[in-house]
Scaffold this active site. Structure first.
Site, PDB file in Angstrom:
ATOM      1  N   ASP A  39       0.776  -1.252   0.000  1.00 39.99           N
ATOM      2  CA  ASP A  39       0.000   0.000   0.000  1.00 39.99           C
ATOM      3  C   ASP A  39       0.808   1.303   0.000  1.00 39.99           C
ATOM      4  O   ASP A  39       1.755   1.440   0.771  1.00 39.99           O
ATOM      5  CB  ASP A  39      -0.865   0.097   1.261  1.00 39.99           C
ATOM      6  CG  ASP A  39      -1.594  -1.172   1.589  1.00 39.99           C
ATOM      7  OD1 ASP A  39      -1.513  -2.144   0.828  1.00 39.99           O
ATOM      8  OD2 ASP A  39      -2.263  -1.181   2.642  1.00 39.99           O
ATOM      9  N   GLU A 221     -10.477  -2.336   3.938  1.00 39.51           N
ATOM     10  CA  GLU A 221      -9.168  -1.796   4.287  1.00 39.51           C
ATOM     11  C   GLU A 221      -8.993  -0.409   3.652  1.00 39.51           C
ATOM     12  O   GLU A 221      -9.694  -0.048   2.705  1.00 39.51           O
ATOM     13  CB  GLU A 221      -8.055  -2.730   3.787  1.00 39.51           C
ATOM     14  CG  GLU A 221      -8.141  -4.135   4.411  1.00 39.51           C
ATOM     15  CD  GLU A 221      -6.989  -5.050   4.040  1.00 39.51           C
ATOM     16  OE1 GLU A 221      -6.490  -5.754   4.930  1.00 39.51           O
ATOM     17  OE2 GLU A 221      -6.583  -5.090   2.864  1.00 39.51           O
TER      18      GLU A 221
HETATM   19  C1  FRU Z   1      -3.903  -3.589   2.738  1.00 42.70           C
HETATM   20  C2  FRU Z   1      -3.322  -3.995   4.076  1.00 42.70           C
HETATM   21  C3  FRU Z   1      -3.715  -3.010   5.154  1.00 42.70           C
HETATM   22  C4  FRU Z   1      -2.624  -3.151   6.158  1.00 42.70           C
HETATM   23  C5  FRU Z   1      -1.425  -3.401   5.291  1.00 42.70           C
HETATM   24  C6  FRU Z   1      -0.401  -4.316   5.873  1.00 42.70           C
HETATM   25  O1  FRU Z   1      -3.229  -4.084   1.643  1.00 42.70           O
HETATM   26  O2  FRU Z   1      -3.725  -5.303   4.404  1.00 42.70           O
HETATM   27  O3  FRU Z   1      -5.000  -3.218   5.679  1.00 42.70           O
HETATM   28  O4  FRU Z   1      -2.485  -2.027   6.955  1.00 42.70           O
HETATM   29  O5  FRU Z   1      -1.900  -3.953   4.078  1.00 42.70           O
HETATM   30  O6  FRU Z   1       0.734  -4.385   5.048  1.00 42.70           O
END
Ligand code: FRU
Length: 512
Positions: A39, A221
């Protein structure tokens, strides 16, 4: 012949003697010089610089050791990788979140004249921590324009004793209800967006909960919430609530949905809810608002503090279904191009429009053009000037009597990625089943589809090709399809085709 090969990543990687994979290394998309990223985090503009933080494993090519990597750019195209900003430690992994420029030093973190940057991230507590198993929100701040970061001693600042409370996006609300910071975060398993407010980023007060609604086939998310004018009219605005989810996206696996509505400083009221509750109704999926109709645009969130009121988003160009096994070595995963988001009225409805920040606008040169050519049934291969693996293609098509019309991208013999429009169904599709290496994961080969109406009998396409990706913007960004592809090195040809009747290629321009 000008070409745009920005030497932003490979020289650094080569200097260290590290073996990088140059066949698929994107030329104008951000990748970490080495190792894994997911992300985008902490997207913030400050002092003339765009900051892109990102979920990063500084030690490996798959997810783990989650830390905030960091890159900076003056133009959203050329990114300079910086040292890891917020590393994980024995106590916590640093999960996704946002960053703000605390111009009025509400946090009190400021020291001196530089505006403090404050990161609001999710502490994912490790087994050794007294909060093991929880996810809570924490702060880190920088008083040197993002170069170095200090964790706040009072962390976490918001703890619901939950194992799935994450991905805080914070913005400054200034409206009828007052002026304060608002946090949108998720209770991922419950498919809920939770909202809080704060005067100082440290003490948070609960406001409201939104969801579950529309797509709920996976964890929610990386939410975002922002206000945009409709048709450029500042007196007529709507709020956009972005909710990424995985799996359960429109094309399978990870995807991003959005709701339009109002926000009164306390609660978001959706005007685009089609289905409510946790029960997923698969037959309604195409009615929901989607940021992208491809397989590889996830965790998309927007910049805070972007200049000129622009709303700019970046997504992770990958999918949790197969993200860990894409066939690259030394590095894995790229960010999408930055996209400017607008709201516009189309056919009596307010829709979200997206335009890529064009990496070839200044650096590229038009190498091939044609206009007003009829396309009899069949495939016409374009000359070498139209070929390449790092291109922007602008095409305007009139399907006429054809049953299908479109482009063969990154083609060579049998290998091709097919971008096709079917005027009978009004569906645009991107078919990567014969795009190259698809065998590394069973769910990679895919055909992704979106319904797009012709406008005055025409379809306008803008396509960005990079070494391992295709980003399609149809009808000026009314719909987008983003997909990774892993073609052979010689698959660089471009063709136009029509099937079952004659079409017209109104115009075609290739820039590289
Ligand atoms: C989304 C996610 C988020 C989390 C992060 C962990 O891709 O699962 O929810 O904060 O990646 O790397």
């Amino acid at each position: 012949m000008a070409s745009l090969l920005i030497p932003k990543v490979e020289p650094a990687a080569m200097k260290s003697g590290f073996t990088i994979d140059s066949q698929f290394r994107p030329q104008y998309h951000f990748t970490a010089a080495r190792n894994w990223l997911n992300d985008p985090n902490g997207l913030v503009y400050s002092n003339g610089i765009y900051h892109l933080f990102y979920q990063h494993n500084p030690q490996g090519e798959v997810w783990g050791n989650m830390s905030w990597g960091h890159a900076t750019s003056a133009d959203l195209v050329r990114w300079d990788e910086q040292p890891v900003a917020i590393p994980c430690d024995e106590q916590e992994a640093i999960f996704s979140g946002s960053a703000v420029a605390d111009v009025h030093n509400t946090s009190g973190f400021g020291a001196g004249t530089t505006v403090p940057l404050v990161a609001i991230y999710t502490s994912a507590y490790s087994a050794g921590s007294r909060l093991a198993g929880r996810q809570a929100q924490s702060l880190a701040y920088s008083n040197d324009d993002g170069a170095t970061w200090t964790k706040y001693a009072g962390n976490p600042v918001l703890d619901r004793a939950s194992a799935d409370f994450r991905d805080p996006k914070v913005f400054w609300y200034d409206g009828s209800a007052g002026s304060y910071w608002v946090m949108v975060a998720v209770e991922a398993m419950d498919r809920e967006v939770v909202l809080y407010k704060s005067a100082d980023l440290k003490a948070w007060e609960y406001l409201s909960t939104f969801g579950p609604a529309n797509a709920t086939g996976g964890v929610w998310e990386c939410p975002d919430l922002f206000e945009l004018p409709v048709d450029g009219d500042a007196g007529n605005t709507k709020w956009v609530l972005v909710v990424n989810l995985s799996p359960g996206g429109i094309a399978g696996g990870s995807g991003g949905q959005y709701f339009l509505g109002t926000f009164d400083g306390v609660a978001f009221a959706s005007e685009t809810t089609v289905t409510e509750g946790l029960e997923q109704d698969d037959s309604r999926m195409a009615e929901y608002g989607w940021l992208d109709w491809g397989r590889d645009y996830y965790a998309a969130v927007s910049f805070s503090n972007a200049p000129d009121g622009r709303r700019l988003m970046i997504g992770w160009m990958n999918n949790w279904q197969y993200g860990a096994v894409t066939p690259t070595s030394g590095w894995r995963s790229a960010m999408s191009l930055a996209r400017e988001i607008r709201l516009a009225t189309r056919g009596g409805r307010v829709v979200l429009m997206q335009a890529a920040v064009d990496p070839l606008e200044d650096g590229g040169a038009r190498t091939y053009s044609e206009a007003g050519r009829s396309l009899p049934p069949g495939t016409r291969w374009l000359p070498a000037e139209a070929s390449g693996d790092v291109l922007r293609i602008d095409a305007e098509l009139e399907p006429g009597t054809a049953g299908k019309v479109g482009l063969l991208l990154r083609a060579d013999g049998g290998e091709r990625t097919v971008l096709a429009y079917d005027p009978g169904t009004g569906v645009l599709s991107l078919d990567r089943t014969a795009s190259g290496n698809t065998a590394f994961h069973e769910s990679f080969a895919s055909v992704d589809r979106v319904a797009v109406p012709l406008e005055e009998g025409r379809l306008r396409l803008r396509v960005f090709l990079d070494r391992c990706s295709v980003e399609v913007f149809a009808q000026d960004g009314l719909a987008t399809i983003t997909d990774q592809i892993f073609p052979g090195e010689t698959s660089t040809s471009l063709a136009v085709f029509a099937e079952g009747g004659g079409a017209t290629l109104v115009s075609l321009d290739v820039v590289r």
